[in-house]
Design a protein around this motif. Sequence first.
Motif, PDB file in Angstrom:
ATOM      1  N   ASN A  97       0.835  -1.200   0.000  1.00  0.00           N
ATOM      2  CA  ASN A  97       0.000   0.000   0.000  1.00  0.00           C
ATOM      3  C   ASN A  97       0.872   1.253   0.000  1.00  0.00           C
ATOM      4  O   ASN A  97       1.574   1.531   0.967  1.00  0.00           O
ATOM      5  N   VAL A  98       0.805   2.010  -1.097  1.00  0.00           N
ATOM      6  CA  VAL A  98       1.496   3.288  -1.189  1.00  0.00           C
ATOM      7  C   VAL A  98       0.452   4.345  -1.600  1.00  0.00           C
ATOM      8  O   VAL A  98       0.734   5.248  -2.367  1.00  0.00           O
ATOM      9  N   GLY A  99      -0.770   4.164  -1.087  1.00  0.00           N
ATOM     10  CA  GLY A  99      -1.831   5.058  -1.500  1.00  0.00           C
ATOM     11  C   GLY A  99      -2.740   5.569  -0.413  1.00  0.00           C
ATOM     12  O   GLY A  99      -3.417   6.580  -0.591  1.00  0.00           O
ATOM     13  N   CYS A 100      -2.789   4.879   0.745  1.00  0.00           N
ATOM     14  CA  CYS A 100      -3.736   5.269   1.787  1.00  0.00           C
ATOM     15  C   CYS A 100      -3.285   6.560   2.467  1.00  0.00           C
ATOM     16  O   CYS A 100      -2.142   6.660   2.925  1.00  0.00           O
ATOM     17  N   MET A 146       4.993   7.912  -1.245  1.00  0.00           N
ATOM     18  CA  MET A 146       5.234   8.487  -2.575  1.00  0.00           C
ATOM     19  C   MET A 146       6.423   9.442  -2.541  1.00  0.00           C
ATOM     20  O   MET A 146       7.051   9.698  -3.567  1.00  0.00           O
ATOM     21  N   ARG A 147       6.739   9.944  -1.359  1.00  0.00           N
ATOM     22  CA  ARG A 147       7.889  10.836  -1.211  1.00  0.00           C
ATOM     23  C   ARG A 147       9.203  10.073  -1.096  1.00  0.00           C
ATOM     24  O   ARG A 147      10.280  10.690  -1.117  1.00  0.00           O
ATOM     25  N   SER A 148       9.125   8.751  -0.965  1.00  0.00           N
ATOM     26  CA  SER A 148      10.338   7.956  -0.710  1.00  0.00           C
ATOM     27  C   SER A 148      10.410   6.757  -1.651  1.00  0.00           C
ATOM     28  O   SER A 148      10.355   5.598  -1.219  1.00  0.00           O
ATOM     29  N   PRO A 149      10.552   6.993  -2.948  1.00  0.00           N
ATOM     30  CA  PRO A 149      10.551   5.873  -3.894  1.00  0.00           C
ATOM     31  C   PRO A 149      11.686   4.877  -3.671  1.00  0.00           C
ATOM     32  O   PRO A 149      11.506   3.683  -3.913  1.00  0.00           O
ATOM     33  N   CYS A 172      -0.465   2.616  -5.754  1.00  0.00           N
ATOM     34  CA  CYS A 172       0.057   3.937  -5.420  1.00  0.00           C
ATOM     35  C   CYS A 172      -0.880   5.036  -5.893  1.00  0.00           C
ATOM     36  O   CYS A 172      -1.878   4.782  -6.564  1.00  0.00           O
ATOM     37  N   ARG A 173      -0.548   6.270  -5.539  1.00  0.00           N
ATOM     38  CA  ARG A 173      -1.213   7.471  -6.041  1.00  0.00           C
ATOM     39  C   ARG A 173      -0.354   8.067  -7.165  1.00  0.00           C
ATOM     40  O   ARG A 173       0.742   7.590  -7.448  1.00  0.00           O
ATOM     41  N   ILE A 174      -0.851   9.160  -7.765  1.00  0.00           N
ATOM     42  CA  ILE A 174      -0.035   9.841  -8.780  1.00  0.00           C
ATOM     43  C   ILE A 174       0.877  10.873  -8.131  1.00  0.00           C
ATOM     44  O   ILE A 174       1.726  11.457  -8.802  1.00  0.00           O
TER      45      ILE A 174
END
Length: 345
Positions: free
Chosen positions: A96-99, A114-117, A139-141
């Motif tokens: 989960n990279v979206g919640c 998303m800030r830490s790829p 993930c989100r955009i």
Amino acid sequence: MSDTTARAAARLSVAPMMDWTDRHCRFFHRLMSRQTLLYTEMVTSPALVRGKAYHLLDHHQDEHPVALQLGGSDPVELAAAARIGAEAGYDEINLNVGCPSDRVQSGTFGAVLMRSPDLVAECCAAMRAAVDVPVTVKCRIGVDDQEPRDILPDFLERVSAAGVSRFSVHARKAWLQGLSPKENRDIPPLDYELVHEMKAAFAPLHISLNGGVATLPEACDQLARGLDGVMIGRAAYHQPWDILAQADALVFGGENPLSAPEEAVELMLPYIEAHVASGGRLGQITKHMLGLFAGQPGARVWRRVLSEGAHKPGAGVALVKEALDAVMLARQSAQAAQREGFSDA
């Protein structure tokens, strides 16, 4: 499940949704589509590794293909959780990279990643080394003031370099400050074109679109435009028959398992009876079935009978049969009224 088989199943999936896509919901959804990929609610890696909450992994053998979604940001712990999930029989492990919820942010996972790829890549590499089943990312955009057209390609490049080949992209930003999780599902604008651009730029990756898709024809349109998959959330939950009952034919080129929603009810009765007999409550199952007849005659009485009675002591299959009988009566009345209308004409 092989990666090829998993990619095929991911042409259509039901999104992981907290408090909704539990094992009862998944069993119910599976009756309507044999091929759609189903996801668990998010399970945190600390809950499995430190809390030993293995009951969160309970699932029925008929749910497959089914994926476990994990939340976490520690590579070692996520690897251990992934191993536990794979050993429990899940066909895929999803990160989960979206919640965007506050609780998730405080644990340094979810959309904040998303800030830490590079950390996401490290986590995925560790999970891939620990299991034989596919490891995927939702993930989100982007988040907050990030520019999606700058950060999303970089995110996909870094994480795919760690061996991840399948991404589900929720085509909205997440605002970590100022918007609630519910608002984050509706207020940030959708950018489907960006997701299509990412598919064009990363052709070998399997990319699914998530966010705002409300009908099966919409999903089919996105697939026809070149995306590899579509992930549907709330619409699949609130109108499961509309989304899932035609999916095996329209999305996967197979045969639909059921021809009418009442067949799904009949097939649920033994499952419900076993659950209640083991000490479970009827409402734990029927809350996921309330939208089965959405848009059809009898939908209101179906919801009313189940909502009012499912939590009463002793409620069981008899109540479900009562609700179904009420639906059939409402359908007959609607058909009779339609015939009367034609004869008057």
